[in-house]
Motif scaffolding. Structure first.
Motif, PDB file in Angstrom:
ATOM      1  N   TYR A 152      43.416  56.941 -17.534  1.00 13.84           N
ATOM      2  CA  TYR A 152      43.279  56.965 -18.456  1.00 13.84           C
ATOM      3  C   TYR A 152      43.353  58.542 -19.733  1.00 13.84           C
ATOM      4  N   ASP A 153      44.439  58.296 -20.523  1.00 14.26           N
ATOM      5  CA  ASP A 153      43.900  59.877 -21.590  1.00 14.26           C
ATOM      6  C   ASP A 153      42.568  58.639 -22.593  1.00 14.26           C
ATOM      7  N   LEU A 154      41.825  59.424 -23.127  1.00 18.20           N
ATOM      8  CA  LEU A 154      40.957  59.242 -23.975  1.00 18.20           C
ATOM      9  C   LEU A 154      41.580  58.784 -25.531  1.00 18.20           C
ATOM     10  N   GLN A 155      40.665  58.008 -25.921  1.00 17.40           N
ATOM     11  CA  GLN A 155      41.449  57.621 -26.745  1.00 17.40           C
ATOM     12  C   GLN A 155      39.703  57.206 -28.562  1.00 17.40           C
ATOM     13  N   ILE A 156      39.848  58.305 -29.251  1.00 13.89           N
ATOM     14  CA  ILE A 156      39.058  57.904 -29.665  1.00 13.89           C
ATOM     15  C   ILE A 156      38.974  57.382 -31.270  1.00 13.89           C
ATOM     16  N   GLU A 157      38.295  56.052 -31.353  1.00 12.77           N
ATOM     17  CA  GLU A 157      38.368  54.866 -31.888  1.00 12.77           C
ATOM     18  C   GLU A 157      37.684  55.012 -32.507  1.00 12.77           C
ATOM     19  N   GLU A 158      38.214  54.535 -33.855  1.00 15.66           N
ATOM     20  CA  GLU A 158      37.539  54.319 -35.274  1.00 15.66           C
ATOM     21  C   GLU A 158      36.260  53.282 -35.033  1.00 15.66           C
ATOM     22  N   GLY A 159      34.823  53.687 -34.789  1.00 16.74           N
ATOM     23  CA  GLY A 159      34.084  52.680 -34.933  1.00 16.74           C
ATOM     24  C   GLY A 159      32.713  53.696 -34.043  1.00 16.74           C
ATOM     25  N   THR A 160      34.005  53.873 -33.174  1.00 16.18           N
ATOM     26  CA  THR A 160      32.989  55.089 -31.842  1.00 16.18           C
ATOM     27  C   THR A 160      31.898  55.697 -32.467  1.00 16.18           C
ATOM     28  N   ARG A 161      30.952  55.873 -31.001  1.00 13.50           N
ATOM     29  CA  ARG A 161      29.481  56.820 -31.864  1.00 13.50           C
ATOM     30  C   ARG A 161      30.134  58.883 -32.109  1.00 13.50           C
ATOM     31  N   MET A 162      31.752  57.801 -30.533  1.00  9.40           N
ATOM     32  CA  MET A 162      32.453  59.697 -30.535  1.00  9.40           C
ATOM     33  C   MET A 162      32.869  59.849 -32.016  1.00  9.40           C
ATOM     34  N   TYR A 163      34.197  58.446 -32.114  1.00  9.86           N
ATOM     35  CA  TYR A 163      34.694  58.562 -34.003  1.00  9.86           C
ATOM     36  C   TYR A 163      34.400  59.854 -34.667  1.00  9.86           C
ATOM     37  N   LYS A 164      32.424  59.196 -34.927  1.00 11.92           N
ATOM     38  CA  LYS A 164      31.466  59.791 -35.883  1.00 11.92           C
ATOM     39  C   LYS A 164      31.040  61.218 -35.448  1.00 11.92           C
ATOM     40  N   MET A 165      31.161  61.392 -33.925  1.00  7.21           N
ATOM     41  CA  MET A 165      30.808  63.197 -34.637  1.00  7.21           C
ATOM     42  C   MET A 165      32.247  63.772 -34.242  1.00  7.21           C
ATOM     43  N   VAL A 166      32.949  63.292 -33.659  1.00  9.42           N
ATOM     44  CA  VAL A 166      34.605  63.454 -34.144  1.00  9.42           C
ATOM     45  C   VAL A 166      34.329  63.965 -35.905  1.00  9.42           C
ATOM     46  N   ALA A 167      34.276  63.594 -36.785  1.00 11.75           N
ATOM     47  CA  ALA A 167      34.384  63.115 -38.291  1.00 11.75           C
ATOM     48  C   ALA A 167      33.528  64.303 -38.741  1.00 11.75           C
ATOM     49  N   ASP A 168      32.092  64.404 -38.497  1.00 13.81           N
ATOM     50  CA  ASP A 168      30.810  65.532 -38.783  1.00 13.81           C
ATOM     51  C   ASP A 168      31.183  66.181 -38.049  1.00 13.81           C
ATOM     52  N   GLY A 169      32.335  67.266 -37.226  1.00 13.62           N
ATOM     53  CA  GLY A 169      32.727  68.615 -37.316  1.00 13.62           C
ATOM     54  C   GLY A 169      31.686  68.664 -35.362  1.00 13.62           C
ATOM     55  N   ASP A 170      31.154  67.931 -34.845  1.00 11.00           N
ATOM     56  CA  ASP A 170      29.815  67.873 -33.987  1.00 11.00           C
ATOM     57  C   ASP A 170      30.836  68.304 -31.890  1.00 11.00           C
ATOM     58  N   ILE A 171      31.878  67.636 -32.783  1.00 11.72           N
ATOM     59  CA  ILE A 171      32.674  67.989 -31.150  1.00 11.72           C
ATOM     60  C   ILE A 171      34.069  68.042 -31.388  1.00 11.72           C
ATOM     61  N   LYS A 172      34.844  68.592 -30.400  1.00 17.93           N
ATOM     62  CA  LYS A 172      36.515  69.064 -31.057  1.00 17.93           C
ATOM     63  C   LYS A 172      37.679  68.414 -30.152  1.00 17.93           C
ATOM     64  N   PRO A 173      38.022  67.445 -29.892  1.00 17.86           N
ATOM     65  CA  PRO A 173      38.596  66.638 -29.475  1.00 17.86           C
ATOM     66  C   PRO A 173      39.645  67.481 -28.809  1.00 17.86           C
ATOM     67  N   LEU A 174      40.437  67.291 -27.979  1.00 19.35           N
ATOM     68  CA  LEU A 174      41.255  67.805 -27.370  1.00 19.35           C
ATOM     69  C   LEU A 174      42.806  68.582 -27.726  1.00 19.35           C
ATOM     70  N   ASP A 175      43.388  69.472 -27.426  1.00 18.54           N
ATOM     71  CA  ASP A 175      44.245  69.311 -27.811  1.00 18.54           C
ATOM     72  C   ASP A 175      45.186  69.202 -27.282  1.00 18.54           C
ATOM     73  N   GLU A 176      46.375  68.564 -28.495  1.00 18.52           N
ATOM     74  CA  GLU A 176      47.742  67.600 -27.449  1.00 18.52           C
ATOM     75  C   GLU A 176      48.449  67.896 -25.938  1.00 18.52           C
ATOM     76  N   ASP A 177      48.477  69.722 -25.962  1.00 11.44           N
ATOM     77  CA  ASP A 177      48.933  69.839 -25.479  1.00 11.44           C
ATOM     78  C   ASP A 177      48.489  70.103 -23.721  1.00 11.44           C
ATOM     79  N   ALA A 178      47.327  69.905 -23.493  1.00  9.65           N
ATOM     80  CA  ALA A 178      45.892  70.012 -23.320  1.00  9.65           C
ATOM     81  C   ALA A 178      46.541  69.246 -22.585  1.00  9.65           C
ATOM     82  N   ASP A 179      46.329  67.236 -23.250  1.00  7.75           N
ATOM     83  CA  ASP A 179      45.954  66.632 -22.909  1.00  7.75           C
ATOM     84  C   ASP A 179      47.326  65.861 -22.143  1.00  7.75           C
ATOM     85  N   ARG A 180      48.216  66.463 -22.577  1.00 10.60           N
ATOM     86  CA  ARG A 180      49.960  65.934 -21.715  1.00 10.60           C
ATOM     87  C   ARG A 180      49.773  66.925 -20.223  1.00 10.60           C
TER      88      ARG A 180
END
Ligand code: SF4
Length: 379
Positions: A191-219
């Motif tokens: 499964y391709d990780l989806q960072i959904e609103e309402g999750t702790r990971m979503y907040k970490m991304v919004a706060d700049g604590d982690i960076k989602p993987l870019d789309e090319d790497a994901d593909r």
């Protein structure tokens, strides 16, 4: 349509909430498992009339983490299913487990209950990645659980994996795939990780604590999985699902063929006799509502003919078999090409679809851009 259905039972308990999780699951409330079991059994009685004489060909006990609750609770639920409904002799019966939450005794108990398929949530091989996404286990615990499962006699095992994790490298992903393949499970889901609103990971991304993987790497990770697993004898029979011949998940295939199913428990979804409904997702509100003899409904909707046709296409095109023309015509009284010829011609000309004698399928190229393929079938 066939007279058999799939049955899903939702077990919403987890030891700890993973950072990316947006499923209905609750941590720290294990004590409620017994009243929850009573509620599930009561709901079964409420649904009995609707299910009528339909046969149950698959049972899926999912979550959550079903393996953290008392095996006696699982046993009581399965027992009651068998008492209330006609479960087919060769039914596929799956339970989802997490590494480190099973042992020889619980696995043997599962076998004795007639559970014949395990789905193990590993996600990644690297412990640092597992920790970074909030999983409770290590890969060593996964190997222990896997080996114990084999010893207990499970010969149909799925391993769930995730790619596109923050910080994940292609090298780590390849290592994960190779390590899992070397154990030889019958089925692997990627499964391709989806960072959904309402999750702790979503907040970490919004706060700049982690960076989602870019789309090319994901593909690239997805393509690598398709290639590597294909070379190892795992057929991609659905966008995210790979199986050795003869081990496709029958329960999920029923969803993708837009078949009928009934879900029990909080947040469970059902689709039967042109009605789709969902149960309320709150654990306590589900328990209270059912205890008060009320149906724990969140919503229900009537699925009209056109919507059902579109959904049959949308789900069926996710699979490698595609949508069978004869079955489509028998179900809807119209030829598939007559209804969707325009979209099929357009997509075939672009090399995104194959239209053969028996079925309409998405090509390998089309699978890479599946959403834009499906849009063409919108009513
Ligand atoms: S184990 Fe599964 S259901 Fe439970 S919190 Fe993690 S992702 Fe969610």
């Amino acid at each position: 349509m066939s007279n058999s259905i799939g049955l899903y039972v939702h077990i919403p308990f987890c030891a700890k909430k993973c950072l990316y999780c947006d499923f209905t699951s609750y941590a720290g409330v294990l004590a409620k498992q017994y009243v929850y079991k009573d509620a599930i059994i009561k709901e079964m009685g409420m649904r009995a009339n609707m299910i009528g004489d339909k046969r149950i060909s698959t049972i899926f006990i999912g979550g959550g983490t079903p393996s953290i609750i008392d095996t006696a609770v699982i046993n009581a639920i399965i027992d009651e299913v068998r008492k209330n409904f006609h479960v087919e002799q060769d039914a596929e019966v799956t339970i989802e487990i997490n590494p480190g939450t099973v042992n020889a005794k619980s696995l043997t108990d599962y076998r004795a209950m007639g559970i014949n398929r395990l789905s193990i949530g590993l996600q990644a091989w690297q412990d640092e990645l597992l920790k970074a996404i909030g999983r409770i286990h290590t890969s060593a615990e996964f190997v222990d659980s896997y080996n114990e499962a084999r010893k207990a006699g499970f010969d149909n095992i799925n391993v769930d994996l995730m790619f596109g994790l923050p910080q994940q490298t292609i090298g780590q992903w390849i290592h994960t795939l190779q390590a899992v393949v070397s154990l030889g499970p019958e089925h692997i889901s990627c499964y391709d990780l989806q960072i959904e609103e309402g999750t702790r990971m979503y907040k970490m991304v919004a706060d700049g604590d982690i960076k989602p993987l870019d789309e090319d790497a994901d593909r690239l990770m997805y393509k690598t999985a398709v290639e590597l697993l294909g070379n190892e004898g795992y057929e991609r029979y659905e966008v995210s699902n790979f199986a050795k011949p003869g081990f496709r998940c029958r329960h999920n295939l029923n969803y993708w063929y837009n078949g009928h199913y009934v879900g029990l428990g909080c947040a469970a979804h059902s689709y039967l006799n042109h009605i789709r409904w969902a149960n309320m997702s709150g654990l306590q509100s589900y328990i209270d509502t059912v205890s008060d003899d009320n149906i724990p409904m969140d919503f229900e909707e009537y699925i009209d003919h056109d919507t059902e046709m579109f959904e049959t296409m949308m789900l069926g095109l996710r699979t490698s078999e595609g949508v069978n023309k004869k079955l489509f015509e028998e179900r809807f009284g119209i030829q598939l090409y007559q209804r969707y010829g325009h979209a099929i011609d357009k997509l075939s000309a672009m090399g995104l679809m194959c239209d053969d004698e028996s079925a309409v399928k998405v090509s390998d190229k089309g699978m890479d851009v599946l959403n834009s393929v499906l849009v063409e079938f919108l009513p």
